[in-house]
Design a protein around this motif. Structure first.
Motif, PDB file in Angstrom:
ATOM      1  N   LEU A  97      -7.076 -39.141 -36.684  1.00 40.82           N
ATOM      2  CA  LEU A  97      -6.743 -37.979 -37.822  1.00 40.82           C
ATOM      3  C   LEU A  97      -5.517 -37.527 -37.293  1.00 40.82           C
ATOM      4  O   LEU A  97      -4.430 -37.243 -38.234  1.00 40.82           O
ATOM      5  N   LEU A  98      -5.294 -37.275 -36.174  1.00 35.45           N
ATOM      6  CA  LEU A  98      -4.104 -36.580 -35.557  1.00 35.45           C
ATOM      7  C   LEU A  98      -2.741 -37.619 -35.848  1.00 35.45           C
ATOM      8  O   LEU A  98      -1.810 -37.539 -36.002  1.00 35.45           O
ATOM      9  N   ALA A  99      -3.041 -38.897 -35.489  1.00 39.07           N
ATOM     10  CA  ALA A  99      -1.931 -40.016 -35.338  1.00 39.07           C
ATOM     11  C   ALA A  99      -1.509 -39.942 -37.084  1.00 39.07           C
ATOM     12  O   ALA A  99      -0.279 -40.223 -37.062  1.00 39.07           O
ATOM     13  N   VAL A 100      -2.309 -39.945 -37.976  1.00 34.44           N
ATOM     14  CA  VAL A 100      -1.914 -40.164 -39.265  1.00 34.44           C
ATOM     15  C   VAL A 100      -1.302 -38.894 -39.915  1.00 34.44           C
ATOM     16  O   VAL A 100      -0.668 -38.878 -40.802  1.00 34.44           O
ATOM     17  N   GLY A 101      -1.712 -37.619 -39.113  1.00 37.13           N
ATOM     18  CA  GLY A 101      -1.216 -36.559 -39.657  1.00 37.13           C
ATOM     19  C   GLY A 101      -1.862 -35.967 -40.924  1.00 37.13           C
ATOM     20  O   GLY A 101      -1.367 -35.420 -41.739  1.00 37.13           O
ATOM     21  N   LEU A 102      -3.049 -36.313 -41.013  1.00 37.80           N
ATOM     22  CA  LEU A 102      -3.941 -35.916 -42.060  1.00 37.80           C
ATOM     23  C   LEU A 102      -4.060 -34.349 -42.422  1.00 37.80           C
ATOM     24  O   LEU A 102      -3.584 -33.757 -43.431  1.00 37.80           O
ATOM     25  N   THR A 103      -4.385 -33.671 -41.521  1.00 36.68           N
ATOM     26  CA  THR A 103      -4.570 -32.254 -41.516  1.00 36.68           C
ATOM     27  C   THR A 103      -3.114 -31.531 -41.989  1.00 36.68           C
ATOM     28  O   THR A 103      -3.058 -30.734 -42.985  1.00 36.68           O
ATOM     29  N   PRO A 104      -2.084 -31.804 -41.297  1.00 37.17           N
ATOM     30  CA  PRO A 104      -0.747 -31.371 -41.471  1.00 37.17           C
ATOM     31  C   PRO A 104      -0.408 -31.764 -43.085  1.00 37.17           C
ATOM     32  O   PRO A 104       0.286 -30.792 -43.849  1.00 37.17           O
ATOM     33  N   ARG A 105      -0.892 -32.905 -43.436  1.00 39.70           N
ATOM     34  CA  ARG A 105      -0.270 -33.417 -44.725  1.00 39.70           C
ATOM     35  C   ARG A 105      -1.203 -32.396 -45.725  1.00 39.70           C
ATOM     36  O   ARG A 105      -0.527 -32.194 -46.804  1.00 39.70           O
ATOM     37  N   PHE A 106      -2.398 -32.222 -45.634  1.00 41.78           N
ATOM     38  CA  PHE A 106      -3.106 -31.550 -46.695  1.00 41.78           C
ATOM     39  C   PHE A 106      -2.629 -29.958 -46.467  1.00 41.78           C
ATOM     40  O   PHE A 106      -2.477 -29.650 -47.853  1.00 41.78           O
ATOM     41  N   ILE A 133      -4.696 -23.210 -41.395  1.00 40.29           N
ATOM     42  CA  ILE A 133      -4.841 -24.758 -40.694  1.00 40.29           C
ATOM     43  C   ILE A 133      -6.014 -24.707 -40.126  1.00 40.29           C
ATOM     44  O   ILE A 133      -6.830 -25.552 -39.782  1.00 40.29           O
ATOM     45  N   PHE A 134      -6.371 -23.710 -39.532  1.00 38.16           N
ATOM     46  CA  PHE A 134      -7.678 -23.408 -38.437  1.00 38.16           C
ATOM     47  C   PHE A 134      -8.911 -23.636 -39.381  1.00 38.16           C
ATOM     48  O   PHE A 134      -9.956 -24.230 -39.002  1.00 38.16           O
ATOM     49  N   LEU A 135      -8.815 -23.270 -40.566  1.00 31.92           N
ATOM     50  CA  LEU A 135      -9.952 -23.525 -41.524  1.00 31.92           C
ATOM     51  C   LEU A 135     -10.271 -25.072 -41.722  1.00 31.92           C
ATOM     52  O   LEU A 135     -11.140 -25.676 -42.050  1.00 31.92           O
ATOM     53  N   TYR A 136      -8.837 -25.703 -42.190  1.00 33.83           N
ATOM     54  CA  TYR A 136      -9.122 -27.007 -42.102  1.00 33.83           C
ATOM     55  C   TYR A 136      -9.680 -27.878 -40.784  1.00 33.83           C
ATOM     56  O   TYR A 136     -10.571 -28.781 -41.104  1.00 33.83           O
ATOM     57  N   GLU A 137      -9.194 -27.644 -39.954  1.00 29.96           N
ATOM     58  CA  GLU A 137      -9.536 -28.156 -38.686  1.00 29.96           C
ATOM     59  C   GLU A 137     -10.930 -28.066 -38.630  1.00 29.96           C
ATOM     60  O   GLU A 137     -11.883 -28.519 -38.083  1.00 29.96           O
ATOM     61  N   GLY A 138     -11.539 -26.725 -38.648  1.00 28.03           N
ATOM     62  CA  GLY A 138     -13.033 -26.289 -38.472  1.00 28.03           C
ATOM     63  C   GLY A 138     -13.772 -27.042 -39.439  1.00 28.03           C
ATOM     64  O   GLY A 138     -14.915 -27.462 -39.177  1.00 28.03           O
ATOM     65  N   CYS A 139     -13.142 -27.154 -40.905  1.00 31.77           N
ATOM     66  CA  CYS A 139     -14.239 -27.988 -41.800  1.00 31.77           C
ATOM     67  C   CYS A 139     -14.501 -29.378 -41.341  1.00 31.77           C
ATOM     68  O   CYS A 139     -15.527 -29.737 -41.724  1.00 31.77           O
ATOM     69  N   ILE A 140     -13.143 -30.080 -40.931  1.00 28.45           N
ATOM     70  CA  ILE A 140     -13.437 -31.276 -40.432  1.00 28.45           C
ATOM     71  C   ILE A 140     -14.268 -31.493 -39.378  1.00 28.45           C
ATOM     72  O   ILE A 140     -15.116 -32.377 -39.474  1.00 28.45           O
ATOM     73  N   THR A 141     -14.251 -30.783 -38.458  1.00 33.63           N
ATOM     74  CA  THR A 141     -15.060 -30.538 -37.300  1.00 33.63           C
ATOM     75  C   THR A 141     -16.603 -30.429 -37.638  1.00 33.63           C
ATOM     76  O   THR A 141     -17.702 -31.212 -37.351  1.00 33.63           O
ATOM     77  N   ALA A 142     -16.483 -29.370 -38.402  1.00 34.17           N
ATOM     78  CA  ALA A 142     -18.007 -29.086 -39.153  1.00 34.17           C
ATOM     79  C   ALA A 142     -18.478 -30.299 -39.712  1.00 34.17           C
ATOM     80  O   ALA A 142     -19.920 -30.665 -39.733  1.00 34.17           O
ATOM     81  N   GLY A 143     -17.586 -30.876 -40.784  1.00 33.33           N
ATOM     82  CA  GLY A 143     -18.299 -32.162 -41.264  1.00 33.33           C
ATOM     83  C   GLY A 143     -18.601 -33.112 -40.440  1.00 33.33           C
ATOM     84  O   GLY A 143     -19.690 -33.995 -40.875  1.00 33.33           O
ATOM     85  N   VAL A 199     -20.947 -33.092 -55.748  1.00 30.58           N
ATOM     86  CA  VAL A 199     -19.659 -32.278 -55.129  1.00 30.58           C
ATOM     87  C   VAL A 199     -19.365 -32.951 -53.692  1.00 30.58           C
ATOM     88  O   VAL A 199     -18.229 -33.163 -53.364  1.00 30.58           O
ATOM     89  N   ALA A 200     -20.459 -33.060 -52.987  1.00 36.10           N
ATOM     90  CA  ALA A 200     -20.178 -33.626 -51.653  1.00 36.10           C
ATOM     91  C   ALA A 200     -19.476 -35.006 -51.758  1.00 36.10           C
ATOM     92  O   ALA A 200     -18.581 -35.384 -50.892  1.00 36.10           O
ATOM     93  N   GLY A 201     -20.005 -35.991 -52.660  1.00 34.22           N
ATOM     94  CA  GLY A 201     -19.538 -37.223 -52.922  1.00 34.22           C
ATOM     95  C   GLY A 201     -17.995 -37.247 -53.255  1.00 34.22           C
ATOM     96  O   GLY A 201     -17.281 -38.096 -52.746  1.00 34.22           O
ATOM     97  N   LEU A 202     -17.976 -36.206 -54.036  1.00 34.50           N
ATOM     98  CA  LEU A 202     -16.375 -36.110 -54.657  1.00 34.50           C
ATOM     99  C   LEU A 202     -15.548 -35.715 -53.549  1.00 34.50           C
ATOM    100  O   LEU A 202     -14.581 -36.494 -53.250  1.00 34.50           O
ATOM    101  N   PHE A 203     -15.908 -34.812 -52.560  1.00 31.86           N
ATOM    102  CA  PHE A 203     -14.989 -34.389 -51.385  1.00 31.86           C
ATOM    103  C   PHE A 203     -14.906 -35.430 -50.522  1.00 31.86           C
ATOM    104  O   PHE A 203     -13.926 -35.742 -49.881  1.00 31.86           O
TER     105      PHE A 203
END
Length: 171
Positions: A30-39, A49-59, A108-112
């Motif tokens: 995820l870091l190598a492709v820069g997905l979070t900064p792209r979002f 950005i910390f919310l994005y990272e927290g959601c990815i980790t929680a998921g 909704v989960a499937g969509l995300f």
């Protein structure tokens, strides 16, 4: 059957260590492709950005728990058993509400999840420059966006057909 507690401790440490290595690999990709900064760049929400990272980790953590602990993936069955054993009046309508709520949650989960996997796949393809290289090799000049959209729609329709036919549950 493992009898000694030392072997159980070893297996527990080994399992947790393996989990850490796998999750480190996933987050490295995820870091190598820069997905979070792209979002963050596409949505103009750099302050979150910390919310994005927290959601990815929680998921990732919740997905692991639901995948490893079998009882968590059968929560609906447990709720139905509890309602039938407790004798709650109007239980049928309550069960219908739970079923409808569960279906909405899954949709909704499937969509995300689908959006995340699609963005990850495109980010990896872009990082590897596979789309421009492919277009150059076949001398494809115009309509590349339409071709990518056609591939995405084909993937969507194929996935819907697969799940509609019960491909995920054999038999």
């Amino acid at each position: 059957m493992i009898q000694s507690s030392g072997a159980k401790v070893f297996l527990a440490v080994y399992g947790v260590s393996s989990g850490f290595l796998v999750s480190a690999g996933i987050f490295t990709v995820l870091l190598a492709v820069g997905l979070t900064p792209r979002f963050v760049g596409k949505t103009h929400t750099a302050k979150k950005i910390f919310l994005y990272e927290g959601c990815i980790t929680a998921g990732a953590v919740l997905g692991t728990f639901f995948g490893i602990v079998p009882v968590l993936s059968h929560t609906g069955v447990l709720i139905r058993q509890w309602i039938s054993q407790s004798g709650i009046e109007g239980g049928l309508s309550f069960l219908q509400v739970i079923d409808i709520g569960g279906e909405i949650f899954l949709a909704v989960a499937g969509l995300f999840i689908g959006m995340f996997v699609g963005c990850l796949a495109l980010a990896i393809a872009e990082m590897l420059n596979s789309i421009p290289i492919f277009a150059r090799r076949i001398s494809y000049r115009h309509g590349l966006g339409i071709a990518v959209l056609a591939v995405a729609i084909g993937k969507l329709l194929g996935s819907l057909y697969y799940f509609w036919q019960g491909g995920i549950y054999p038999g």
